[in-house]
Scaffold this active site. Structure first.
Site, PDB file in Angstrom:
ATOM      1  N   CYS A 186     -65.249 121.668-117.510  1.00 51.42           N
ATOM      2  CA  CYS A 186     -64.784 121.002-116.303  1.00 51.42           C
ATOM      3  C   CYS A 186     -63.376 120.443-116.544  1.00 51.42           C
ATOM      4  CB  CYS A 186     -65.748 119.864-115.960  1.00 51.42           C
ATOM      5  SG  CYS A 186     -65.020 118.632-114.901  1.00 51.42           S
ATOM      6  N   LYS A 203     -65.626 106.127-122.348  1.00 48.46           N
ATOM      7  CA  LYS A 203     -66.565 105.346-123.123  1.00 48.46           C
ATOM      8  C   LYS A 203     -66.678 105.916-124.534  1.00 48.46           C
ATOM      9  CE  LYS A 203     -70.669 102.796-122.124  1.00 48.46           C
ATOM     10  NZ  LYS A 203     -71.984 102.799-121.555  1.00 48.46           N
ATOM     11  N   LYS A 218     -56.971 108.289-122.406  1.00 45.75           N
ATOM     12  CA  LYS A 218     -57.864 108.360-121.269  1.00 45.75           C
ATOM     13  C   LYS A 218     -58.902 107.231-121.356  1.00 45.75           C
ATOM     14  CE  LYS A 218     -60.824 111.684-119.149  1.00 45.75           C
ATOM     15  NZ  LYS A 218     -62.128 111.642-119.151  1.00 45.75           N
ATOM     16  N   CYS A 230     -68.860 115.531-112.090  1.00 48.97           N
ATOM     17  CA  CYS A 230     -68.197 115.527-110.774  1.00 48.97           C
ATOM     18  C   CYS A 230     -69.201 115.685-109.647  1.00 48.97           C
ATOM     19  CB  CYS A 230     -67.231 116.696-110.645  1.00 48.97           C
ATOM     20  SG  CYS A 230     -65.943 116.718-111.851  1.00 48.97           S
ATOM     21  N   HIS A 250     -63.854 116.346-116.650  1.00 54.33           N
ATOM     22  CA  HIS A 250     -64.674 115.730-117.693  1.00 54.33           C
ATOM     23  C   HIS A 250     -64.608 116.439-119.039  1.00 54.33           C
ATOM     24  CE1 HIS A 250     -66.309 114.050-113.980  1.00 54.33           C
ATOM     25  NE2 HIS A 250     -66.527 112.988-114.728  1.00 54.33           N
ATOM     26  N   HIS A 264     -61.731 101.238-111.530  1.00 54.54           N
ATOM     27  CA  HIS A 264     -62.402 100.838-110.286  1.00 54.54           C
ATOM     28  C   HIS A 264     -61.753  99.571-109.727  1.00 54.54           C
ATOM     29  CE1 HIS A 264     -65.790 102.778-112.692  1.00 54.54           C
ATOM     30  NE2 HIS A 264     -65.467 103.650-111.762  1.00 54.54           N
ATOM     31  N   HIS A 277     -64.937  99.325-114.431  1.00 52.35           N
ATOM     32  CA  HIS A 277     -63.835  99.148-115.381  1.00 52.35           C
ATOM     33  C   HIS A 277     -62.511  99.016-114.643  1.00 52.35           C
ATOM     34  CE1 HIS A 277     -62.610 103.317-114.866  1.00 52.35           C
ATOM     35  NE2 HIS A 277     -63.776 103.781-115.318  1.00 52.35           N
ATOM     36  N   CYS A 319     -70.615 120.957-112.548  1.00 51.20           N
ATOM     37  CA  CYS A 319     -70.349 119.839-113.463  1.00 51.20           C
ATOM     38  C   CYS A 319     -71.100 118.619-112.952  1.00 51.20           C
ATOM     39  CB  CYS A 319     -68.859 119.527-113.551  1.00 51.20           C
ATOM     40  SG  CYS A 319     -68.566 117.975-114.434  1.00 51.20           S
TER      41      CYS A 319
HETATM   42  O1  ME8 Z   1     -65.763 109.572-107.704  1.00 49.39           O
HETATM   43  N1  ME8 Z   1     -57.376 105.228-112.968  1.00 49.39           N
HETATM   44  O2  ME8 Z   1     -66.954 107.637-108.084  1.00 49.39           O
HETATM   45  P1  ME8 Z   1     -66.333 107.115-109.472  1.00 49.39           P
HETATM   46  C1  ME8 Z   1     -57.314 104.941-111.666  1.00 49.39           C
HETATM   47  N2  ME8 Z   1     -68.693 108.275-106.222  1.00 49.39           N
HETATM   48  N3  ME8 Z   1     -58.388 104.874-110.858  1.00 49.39           N
HETATM   49  C2  ME8 Z   1     -59.591 105.107-111.393  1.00 49.39           C
HETATM   50  C3  ME8 Z   1     -59.735 105.419-112.765  1.00 49.39           C
HETATM   51  C4  ME8 Z   1     -58.547 105.468-113.563  1.00 49.39           C
HETATM   52  N4  ME8 Z   1     -58.575 105.742-114.851  1.00 49.39           N
HETATM   53  N5  ME8 Z   1     -61.045 105.608-113.009  1.00 49.39           N
HETATM   54  C5  ME8 Z   1     -61.700 105.412-111.832  1.00 49.39           C
HETATM   55  C6  ME8 Z   1     -66.652 108.785-107.423  1.00 49.39           C
HETATM   56  N6  ME8 Z   1     -60.828 105.107-110.855  1.00 49.39           N
HETATM   57  C7  ME8 Z   1     -67.481 109.016-106.164  1.00 49.39           C
HETATM   58  C8  ME8 Z   1     -66.636 108.621-104.980  1.00 49.39           C
HETATM   59  S1  ME8 Z   1     -66.256 108.287-102.361  1.00 49.39           S
HETATM   60  C9  ME8 Z   1     -66.962 108.802-100.957  1.00 49.39           C
HETATM   61  C10 ME8 Z   1     -67.291 108.844-103.642  1.00 49.39           C
HETATM   62  C11 ME8 Z   1     -61.162 104.799-109.447  1.00 49.39           C
HETATM   63  O3  ME8 Z   1     -67.205 105.999-109.922  1.00 49.39           O
HETATM   64  C12 ME8 Z   1     -60.417 105.692-108.469  1.00 49.39           C
HETATM   65  O4  ME8 Z   1     -60.434 105.076-107.207  1.00 49.39           O
HETATM   66  O5  ME8 Z   1     -66.107 108.246-110.391  1.00 49.39           O
HETATM   67  C13 ME8 Z   1     -61.296 106.914-108.445  1.00 49.39           C
HETATM   68  O6  ME8 Z   1     -61.079 107.746-107.318  1.00 49.39           O
HETATM   69  C14 ME8 Z   1     -62.672 106.287-108.419  1.00 49.39           C
HETATM   70  O7  ME8 Z   1     -62.534 105.117-109.250  1.00 49.39           O
HETATM   71  C15 ME8 Z   1     -63.764 107.204-108.935  1.00 49.39           C
HETATM   72  O8  ME8 Z   1     -64.939 106.481-109.034  1.00 49.39           O
END
Ligand code: ME8
Length: 609
Positions: A144, A292, A289, A130, A147, A22, A19, A127
């Site tokens: 959490c 989904k 926020k 996380c 979440h 990311h 989304h 959690c």
């Molecule tokens: O945390 N605003 O993966 P994840 C800004 N797998 N950035 C956002 C966002 C938002 N609302 N939502 C997501 C993980 N992001 C782990 C990471 S790394 C070794 C392991 C972006 O799929 C932002 O970069 O939950 C956030 O840190 C990341 O997606 C979290 O992705």
């Protein structure tokens, strides 16, 4: 001299399609990578997915798939999304890649052999969202903090990493390398927590098997963060030639894992530390926020569909908020920037000047001075901003150059004077602008290059003047404007817009009054908003929410008179009905806000006319 530049994004959980959040981190990483490529640096850009863990295993089970099958279906969605946004990474790593699994096992063994991993029993509040344990203190209403869902009480045999041993070395690191945790405002929070003391960290599980087995006990799989963080090392190019990373870009949600666990793991296994971790802010969607369950997810196709232009998405996300700060996304805000900045400013400049050149022609020789509307200084200024990750300010700067060119054409009345030298000067400036813009909106820059004679995108090319022999024809519009009717009126009034003619009829629809701020309160969970209670004389009492908190302490507003728009459609903000807006001036990059306050002797309720 060629310098190495290694940039990473988090590896995302492939439990759903990507989304806007990311996309944000990945677009910024791409812009930084491209900027460094422009400079001739040896760039390596790593992104990917975090395939393991309980969260993925559970999501797979829900749809009746094996975890591997489940992630294999979703990973292509990430790759497709990044392709659609013209993101050019060097490697897409998955934690299920064989070379990564091998490296994680090696690292586990190394830490174990050094006595940093030991067997114990873990009981804690976990959690799944996380993939992390929390203490009572971290929870918000028993849930959490991220979440907002209940945590599970989990008890299991587990291996532990001696995180406690690294407290002092971590504090030394933050002191010695003050930029390690960036931006500055996130640093102190981490330091304070580390100073409170670090508990050893549970790094293995026996309750599920979707993960990398510990080399010294096959009953256990590795905790997802030990596995995930090492992607930056296993994915660092052939023979890990790019390690250490110059910059790990992440969202603020995962700051702790990257600035505490990660350096401690690396210290344990004796590897170099990354140079910097930059934790950017959080995007909301229509002030809510991204979630989904609340229907507030915006996927990449929808995002591109709003204006029909992928560069508009990149441009909006990169420019709309200072990098580091939180941002709010709305379709309207993106359309307004697309129409006013990309179509009106950049698009018009390119089509107007290419049209004039087709008709009039260009001449380089007569007045050398003219060919310097933009020079190396601009490149260097933007380079300084990009080194500080100020992507938004870089775009502000480039757009001020675009304004300068538009003003030049207008002031010199080139369409009347038919001055070929002046026209050459603007054509040459457009070439330079296209090069400066390439890291941000590459497709548009490449289109401009094709119109004005084709060039490579490099710092060297920036210094080469526009080719006078090029066949230049009037271009098709670079950006197709989105109909204004699609924009909600309220946003128009807030105006990220340029000035435009407004009929008296339209203007007179607004009921603008003097109001007095009777009460001012914080809103739980809102970083920027205040709730203001207003006295509007004959209109009675009103409540509005205003994003003033970063700019004004309460006592500078309380009791003062302000200018109030009383008949705007009410709008829900953080669960409060905001009944209108107040008038304030905002600087282009939103770093300054100034409320307009009438003199104290004017009565509340007075009309502004
Ligand atoms: O945390 N605003 O993966 P994840 C800004 N797998 N950035 C956002 C966002 C938002 N609302 N939502 C997501 C993980 N992001 C782990 C990471 S790394 C070794 C392991 C972006 O799929 C932002 O970069 O939950 C956030 O840190 C990341 O997606 C979290 O992705």
């Amino acid at each position: 001299m060629e310098k190495k530049f290694y940039v990473t994004t988090p590896i995302y959980y492939p439990n759903d399609v990507p989304h806007i959040g990311h996309a944000y981190t990945t677009i910024v990483a791409d812009a930084l990578a491209r900027w460094n490529r422009l400079k001739g640096n040896k760039v390596y850009f790593l992104t990917g997915t975090d395939d393991h863990g309980k969260k993925i295993a559970e999501a797979a089970e829900k749809v009746g798939k094996s975890p591997k099958e489940f992630v294999d279906n979703l990973v292509p969605k990430f790759k497709e999304a990044w392709k659609k946004l013209n993101i050019e990474y060097d490697r897409f790593i998955r934690t299920t890649d064989k070379d990564h699994e091998k490296l994680v096992k090696e690292m586990l063994q190394k830490a174990y052999d050094r006595g940093d991993i030991y067997l114990g029993e873990y009981e804690g509040l976990y959690c799944i969202g996380c993939e992390a344990y929390y203490t009572e203190k971290d929870l918000v209403d028993g849930c959490c903090p991220i979440h907002k869902r209940p945590v599970e009480n989990v008890k299991e045999e587990s291996y532990f990493f001696r995180l406690s041993k690294y407290q002092k070395r971590l504090l030394d690191l933050y002191k010695k390398n003050p930029k390690f945790i960036s931006p500055k405002n996130r640093k102190q929070e981490v330091i304070n927590r580390v100073k409170e003391g670090l508990k050893d960290l549970s790094i293995s599980r026996t309750s599920f098997d979707w993960g990398i087995q510990l080399p010294f006990n096959k009953k256990h799989v590795c905790y997802v963060w030990f596995d995930a963080l090492f992607n930056y090392l296993s994915g660092a190019g052939k023979n890990r030639e790019f390690w250490p990373a110059d910059i790990h870009l992440i969202g603020k949600d995962i700051t702790w894992f990257h600035t505490v666990y990660w350096p401690a793991f690396l210290m344990s296994v004796g590897e170099d530390l990354p140079k910097q971790v930059f934790a950017h802010g959080w995007w909301t969607f229509d002030k809510e926020k991204i979630s989904k369950s609340r229907g507030k997810v915006i996927n990449i196709d929808e995002l591109i569909g709003i204006t029909g232009n992928k560069d508009s998405v990149r441009y909006f996300l990169l420019r709309a908020t200072p990098f580091g700060d939180d941002g709010d996304f709305s379709n309207d805000a993106m359309i307004i920037r697309h129409n006013n900045e990309l179509a009106n400013k950049l698009g018009n400049l390119v089509s107007r000047v290419s049209g004039l050149i087709e008709k009039i022609g260009i001449d380089k020789e007569k007045n050398k001075k003219m060919s310097r509307l933009i020079d190396e200084k601009s490149f260097n200024e933007i380079d300084i901003l990009m080194k500080n990750f100020e992507v938004d300010k870089s775009l502000n700067k480039i757009f001020s150059l675009i304004d300068k060119c538009n003003e030049y054409v207008q002031k010199r009345r080139i369409w009347e004077t038919k001055n070929k030298t002046e026209l050459y000067a603007v054509g040459d400036a457009i070439k330079k602008i296209s090069i400066l813009l390439w890291p941000f909106i590459p497709e548009t820059s490449e289109k401009i290059a094709r119109i004005f004679g084709d060039w490579e995108f490099s710092g060297k090319e920036f210094e080469i003047p526009l080719d006078t022999e090029a066949k230049i024809r009037k271009s098709e519009p670079l950006f197709v404007k989105v109909e204004e009717e699609k924009i909600n009126k309220e946003e128009k009034i807030i105006g990220v817009m340029d000035s435009k003619e407004v009929g008296f009829d339209e203007w007179s629809k607004l009921d603008i009054r003097v109001a007095k701020v009777e009460k001012i309160e914080d809103i739980p969970g809102a970083d920027k908003l205040y709730k203001l209670s207003l006295d509007v004389g004959e209109l009675g009492k009103r409540t509005i929410c205003a994003g003033l908190k970063p700019f004004y302490p309460k006592d500078k507003i309380l009791g003062r008179k302000i200018i109030y728009f009383s008949n705007l459609k009410p709008r829900m903000m953080k669960g409060i009905e905001s009944q209108g807006m107040l008038l304030a001036a905002t600087s282009d990059n939103h770093s300054k806000v100034s409320i307009l306050m009438p003199s104290e002797d004017i009565e509340v309720g007075s009309r502004i006319s």
